[in-house]
Write a protein that holds these residues in place. Structure first.
Motif, PDB file in Angstrom:
ATOM      1  N   THR A  18       1.580  21.176   1.346  1.00  0.00           N
ATOM      2  CA  THR A  18       1.813  22.022   2.514  1.00  0.00           C
ATOM      3  C   THR A  18       1.617  23.458   2.071  1.00  0.00           C
ATOM      4  O   THR A  18       2.352  23.949   1.211  1.00  0.00           O
ATOM      5  N   ASP A  19       0.606  24.112   2.593  1.00  0.00           N
ATOM      6  CA  ASP A  19       0.334  25.510   2.290  1.00  0.00           C
ATOM      7  C   ASP A  19       0.900  26.359   3.423  1.00  0.00           C
ATOM      8  O   ASP A  19       0.756  26.012   4.597  1.00  0.00           O
ATOM      9  N   GLN A  21       0.483  29.671   5.394  1.00  0.00           N
ATOM     10  CA  GLN A  21      -0.492  30.727   5.654  1.00  0.00           C
ATOM     11  C   GLN A  21       0.222  32.079   5.738  1.00  0.00           C
ATOM     12  O   GLN A  21       1.439  32.143   5.858  1.00  0.00           O
ATOM     13  N   GLU A  25       2.484  30.071   9.190  1.00  0.00           N
ATOM     14  CA  GLU A  25       2.165  28.756   9.740  1.00  0.00           C
ATOM     15  C   GLU A  25       1.890  27.758   8.597  1.00  0.00           C
ATOM     16  O   GLU A  25       1.081  28.043   7.715  1.00  0.00           O
ATOM     17  N   THR A  27       0.216  24.560   6.776  1.00  0.00           N
ATOM     18  CA  THR A  27      -1.000  23.765   6.881  1.00  0.00           C
ATOM     19  C   THR A  27      -0.906  22.644   5.857  1.00  0.00           C
ATOM     20  O   THR A  27      -0.673  22.904   4.675  1.00  0.00           O
ATOM     21  N   GLU A  28      -1.104  21.426   6.313  1.00  0.00           N
ATOM     22  CA  GLU A  28      -1.022  20.285   5.406  1.00  0.00           C
ATOM     23  C   GLU A  28      -2.406  19.908   4.908  1.00  0.00           C
ATOM     24  O   GLU A  28      -3.387  19.975   5.651  1.00  0.00           O
ATOM     25  N   ARG A  29      -2.448  19.518   3.619  1.00  0.00           N
ATOM     26  CA  ARG A  29      -3.681  19.008   3.025  1.00  0.00           C
ATOM     27  C   ARG A  29      -3.355  17.682   2.358  1.00  0.00           C
ATOM     28  O   ARG A  29      -2.307  17.535   1.734  1.00  0.00           O
TER      29      ARG A  29
END
Length: 169
Positions: A18-19, A21, A25, A27-29
């Motif tokens: 999970t990054d 931003q 927000e 962002t999942e990878r």
């Protein structure tokens, strides 16, 4: 089936990140181990069950009451097991079972049997085998608890799955 790697779109994703931003927000990878390594993401090396068991034993799981209990087959005491982290013979599992179960559950995240990683995606055959093994344990427990109706249903389901397994080979 699990999530596929978002980079190569072929291997199952085993690394989930999970990054956050700059906007805050998330962002999942989802990546496979190979693609994660290409991005420089290092994986924690999984310790062997033996090393983990030794750690838990040495940390001092408070089991002082059982330290003098001795295996009648090999003669090892539970105290000796705690000191060296090795059992003496297969009979030790039943002799010290009540003392070992809490250790095994801690190592296996609450499970009483090995739940480690399986290579690749488990096949339908291996899933079926695991189901059959679980049903056998449930059947034994139902018979021991004299729950004969439940045992009969489990027996019938077990026979059906064993026949299905035999037809696959």
């Amino acid at each position: 089936m699990g999530i596929l790697c978002q980079h190569c779109k072929q291997a199952p994703a085993t690394v989930h990140l999970t990054d956050i931003q700059q906007s805050g927000e998330p962002t999942e990878r989802h990546l496979c181990e190979a693609c994660a390594a290409q991005e420089g993401i290092t994986m924690k090396v999984q310790e062997s069950p033996q090393n983990m068991l030794e750690k838990f034993v040495k940390v001092g799981v408070s089991m002082q009451a059982g330290t003098q209990r001795k295996c009648p087959t090999c003669g090892i005491t539970f105290g000796e097991f705690r000191a060296q982290g090795l059992l003496g013979c297969p009979h030790d599992y039943s002799e010290f079972g009540d003392l070992l179960i809490p250790l095994i559950e801690r190592v296996q995240d609450g499970a009483e049997q090995h739940v480690g990683k399986t290579p690749g995606m488990p096949s339908e055959k291996s899933k079926l085998r695991v189901t059959i093994m679980g049903l056998r344990r449930e059947l034994e427990a139902a018979v021991a608890a004299e729950q004969y109706e439940k045992a009969a249903k489990l027996r019938d389901e077990l026979l059906r799955l064993e026949a299905e397994e035999a037809n696959e080979y």
